[in-house]
Design a protein around this motif. Structure first.
Motif, short mmCIF file in Angstrom:
data_model
loop_
_atom_site.label_atom_id
_atom_site.label_comp_id
_atom_site.label_asym_id
_atom_site.label_seq_id
_atom_site.Cartn_x
_atom_site.Cartn_y
_atom_site.Cartn_z
N THR A 116 42.02 70.40 12.90
CA THR A 116 42.16 68.95 12.95
C THR A 116 42.66 68.49 14.32
O THR A 116 42.15 67.53 14.89
N ALA A 117 43.64 69.20 14.85
CA ALA A 117 44.17 68.87 16.18
C ALA A 117 43.12 69.11 17.26
O ALA A 117 42.99 68.31 18.19
N GLY A 118 42.37 70.18 17.15
CA GLY A 118 41.38 70.51 18.16
C GLY A 118 40.21 69.54 18.19
O GLY A 118 39.69 69.21 19.27
N PHE A 119 39.77 69.07 17.05
CA PHE A 119 38.63 68.16 16.98
C PHE A 119 39.02 66.70 17.12
O PHE A 119 38.17 65.83 17.01
N ARG A 120 40.27 66.42 17.39
CA ARG A 120 40.78 65.04 17.38
C ARG A 120 39.97 64.10 18.27
O ARG A 120 39.59 63.02 17.84
N ASP A 121 39.70 64.46 19.52
CA ASP A 121 39.02 63.55 20.44
C ASP A 121 37.55 63.88 20.67
O ASP A 121 36.91 63.27 21.52
N LEU A 122 37.02 64.84 19.94
CA LEU A 122 35.61 65.20 20.11
C LEU A 122 34.74 64.33 19.22
O LEU A 122 35.16 63.86 18.17
N GLY A 123 33.51 64.16 19.64
CA GLY A 123 32.59 63.32 18.88
C GLY A 123 31.92 64.08 17.75
O GLY A 123 32.56 64.53 16.81
N ASP A 124 30.62 64.26 17.87
CA ASP A 124 29.80 64.91 16.85
C ASP A 124 30.13 66.40 16.78
O ASP A 124 29.80 67.16 17.68
N THR A 125 30.78 66.82 15.68
CA THR A 125 31.21 68.22 15.54
C THR A 125 30.81 68.81 14.20
O THR A 125 31.56 69.57 13.60
N ASP A 126 29.63 68.46 13.73
CA ASP A 126 29.22 68.92 12.40
C ASP A 126 29.17 70.44 12.28
O ASP A 126 29.64 71.00 11.29
N GLU A 127 28.60 71.12 13.25
CA GLU A 127 28.44 72.57 13.15
C GLU A 127 29.40 73.34 14.02
O GLU A 127 29.39 74.57 14.00
N ALA A 128 30.24 72.66 14.78
CA ALA A 128 31.16 73.34 15.69
C ALA A 128 32.32 73.96 14.91
O ALA A 128 32.71 73.47 13.85
#
Length: 135
Positions: A116-128
Protein backbone atom coordinates in the motif's frame (compact mmCIF):
# COMPACT_ATOMS: atom_id res chain seq x y z
CA UNK A 1 43.10 35.84 -7.56
CA UNK A 2 45.42 34.58 -10.25
CA UNK A 3 46.29 31.00 -11.19
CA UNK A 4 49.41 30.91 -9.05
CA UNK A 5 47.43 31.89 -5.96
CA UNK A 6 44.70 29.38 -6.84
CA UNK A 7 46.93 26.35 -7.38
CA UNK A 8 49.82 27.22 -5.05
CA UNK A 9 48.27 28.92 -2.02
CA UNK A 10 50.58 30.60 0.48
CA UNK A 11 50.65 29.35 4.04
CA UNK A 12 48.47 31.41 6.34
CA UNK A 13 50.26 33.83 8.61
CA UNK A 14 50.41 32.62 12.23
CA UNK A 15 47.78 34.25 14.38
CA UNK A 16 48.68 35.90 17.64
CA UNK A 17 45.58 34.78 19.51
CA UNK A 18 46.00 33.54 23.03
CA UNK A 19 45.97 29.79 23.34
CA UNK A 20 42.82 28.48 24.95
CA UNK A 21 43.23 26.32 28.02
CA UNK A 22 42.70 22.64 27.31
CA UNK A 23 39.79 20.95 29.09
CA UNK A 24 40.67 17.88 31.08
CA UNK A 25 38.78 15.05 29.32
CA UNK A 26 40.47 12.29 31.26
CA UNK A 27 37.57 12.17 33.73
CA UNK A 28 35.36 10.19 31.34
CA UNK A 29 36.20 6.54 30.70
CA UNK A 30 37.29 5.78 27.15
CA UNK A 31 34.60 4.67 24.70
CA UNK A 32 34.55 0.90 24.26
CA UNK A 33 33.19 -0.51 21.02
CA UNK A 34 32.91 -3.97 22.57
CA UNK A 35 29.98 -2.74 24.70
CA UNK A 36 27.82 -1.94 21.68
CA UNK A 37 25.80 -4.65 19.99
CA UNK A 38 25.90 -4.47 16.20
CA UNK A 39 22.66 -3.63 14.43
CA UNK A 40 21.17 -6.55 12.55
CA UNK A 41 21.53 -6.02 8.82
CA UNK A 42 18.78 -7.19 6.55
CA UNK A 43 20.03 -8.69 3.36
CA UNK A 44 17.23 -8.59 0.84
CA UNK A 45 16.36 -6.85 -2.39
CA UNK A 46 13.12 -5.24 -3.47
CA UNK A 47 12.15 -4.80 -7.11
CA UNK A 48 8.96 -3.43 -8.61
CA UNK A 49 8.02 -5.90 -11.33
CA UNK A 50 5.59 -5.59 -14.25
CA UNK A 51 5.07 -1.85 -13.82
CA UNK A 52 3.85 -0.58 -17.22
CA UNK A 53 5.31 2.94 -17.00
CA UNK A 54 9.11 2.81 -16.76
CA UNK A 55 9.65 6.09 -14.91
CA UNK A 56 12.91 5.34 -13.12
CA UNK A 57 12.50 7.95 -10.37
CA UNK A 58 8.95 6.89 -9.53
CA UNK A 59 9.97 3.23 -9.42
CA UNK A 60 12.96 3.94 -7.17
CA UNK A 61 10.90 6.04 -4.74
CA UNK A 62 8.20 3.37 -4.70
CA UNK A 63 10.72 0.62 -3.90
CA UNK A 64 12.26 2.75 -1.14
CA UNK A 65 8.84 3.40 0.37
CA UNK A 66 8.01 -0.30 0.22
CA UNK A 67 11.30 -1.28 1.88
CA UNK A 68 10.97 1.37 4.59
CA UNK A 69 7.48 0.17 5.52
CA UNK A 70 8.56 -3.48 5.47
CA UNK A 71 11.47 -2.65 7.81
CA UNK A 72 9.12 -0.70 10.06
CA UNK A 73 6.66 -3.57 10.28
CA UNK A 74 9.13 -6.44 10.70
CA UNK A 75 12.36 -4.87 11.94
CA UNK A 76 15.24 -7.34 11.72
CA UNK A 77 12.92 -10.29 11.04
CA UNK A 78 12.34 -9.53 7.34
CA UNK A 79 14.38 -12.40 5.92
CA UNK A 80 13.18 -14.85 8.57
CA UNK A 81 9.56 -13.90 7.91
CA UNK A 82 10.09 -14.19 4.15
CA UNK A 83 11.53 -17.71 4.57
CA UNK A 84 8.68 -18.67 6.90
CA UNK A 85 6.15 -17.42 4.34
CA UNK A 86 7.80 -19.44 1.57
CA UNK A 87 7.85 -22.53 3.79
CA UNK A 88 4.20 -22.02 4.69
CA UNK A 89 3.15 -21.65 1.07
CA UNK A 90 5.03 -24.82 0.05
CA UNK A 91 3.98 -27.12 2.90
CA UNK A 92 0.99 -27.87 5.08
CA UNK A 93 0.31 -26.11 8.36
CA UNK A 94 1.04 -29.27 10.35
CA UNK A 95 4.62 -29.28 9.03
CA UNK A 96 5.34 -25.82 10.42
CA UNK A 97 6.30 -24.73 13.91
CA UNK A 98 4.25 -22.13 15.76
CA UNK A 99 7.01 -19.59 15.23
CA UNK A 100 7.04 -20.17 11.47
CA UNK A 101 3.27 -19.85 11.30
CA UNK A 102 3.35 -16.61 13.30
CA UNK A 103 6.16 -15.20 11.15
CA UNK A 104 4.29 -16.12 7.95
CA UNK A 105 1.20 -14.27 9.21
CA UNK A 106 3.32 -11.26 10.17
CA UNK A 107 4.85 -11.33 6.68
CA UNK A 108 1.43 -11.24 5.00
CA UNK A 109 0.32 -8.23 7.07
CA UNK A 110 3.63 -6.41 6.63
CA UNK A 111 3.73 -7.07 2.88
CA UNK A 112 0.19 -5.75 2.48
CA UNK A 113 1.04 -2.56 4.40
CA UNK A 114 4.29 -2.12 2.45
CA UNK A 115 2.52 -2.70 -0.87
CA UNK A 116 0.00 0.00 0.00
CA UNK A 117 2.82 2.40 0.87
CA UNK A 118 4.78 1.51 -2.26
CA UNK A 119 1.88 1.98 -4.68
CA UNK A 120 0.70 5.21 -3.03
CA UNK A 121 1.77 7.65 -5.79
CA UNK A 122 1.85 5.29 -8.76
CA UNK A 123 -0.86 5.30 -11.38
CA UNK A 124 -1.99 2.18 -13.25
CA UNK A 125 -0.68 -0.79 -11.23
CA UNK A 126 -3.04 -3.62 -12.06
CA UNK A 127 -0.39 -6.26 -12.73
CA UNK A 128 2.57 -4.73 -10.89
CA UNK A 129 3.97 -6.33 -7.74
CA UNK A 130 6.98 -6.06 -5.45
CA UNK A 131 9.44 -8.92 -5.70
CA UNK A 132 11.34 -9.44 -2.44
CA UNK A 133 14.30 -11.81 -2.39
CA UNK A 134 16.82 -12.70 0.28
CA UNK A 135 20.41 -12.11 -0.75
Amino acid sequence: MNQAELFYPQAAAPSHEAALPQADVSEEPPFRFEDIEPEPRVAYTVRLADYPHPAADAVKVSEQRFRRELDRQLGGDVTRALRAFHNASESSETDLTREETALARRWMKAYDAARTAGFRDLGDTDEAFFDVRAV
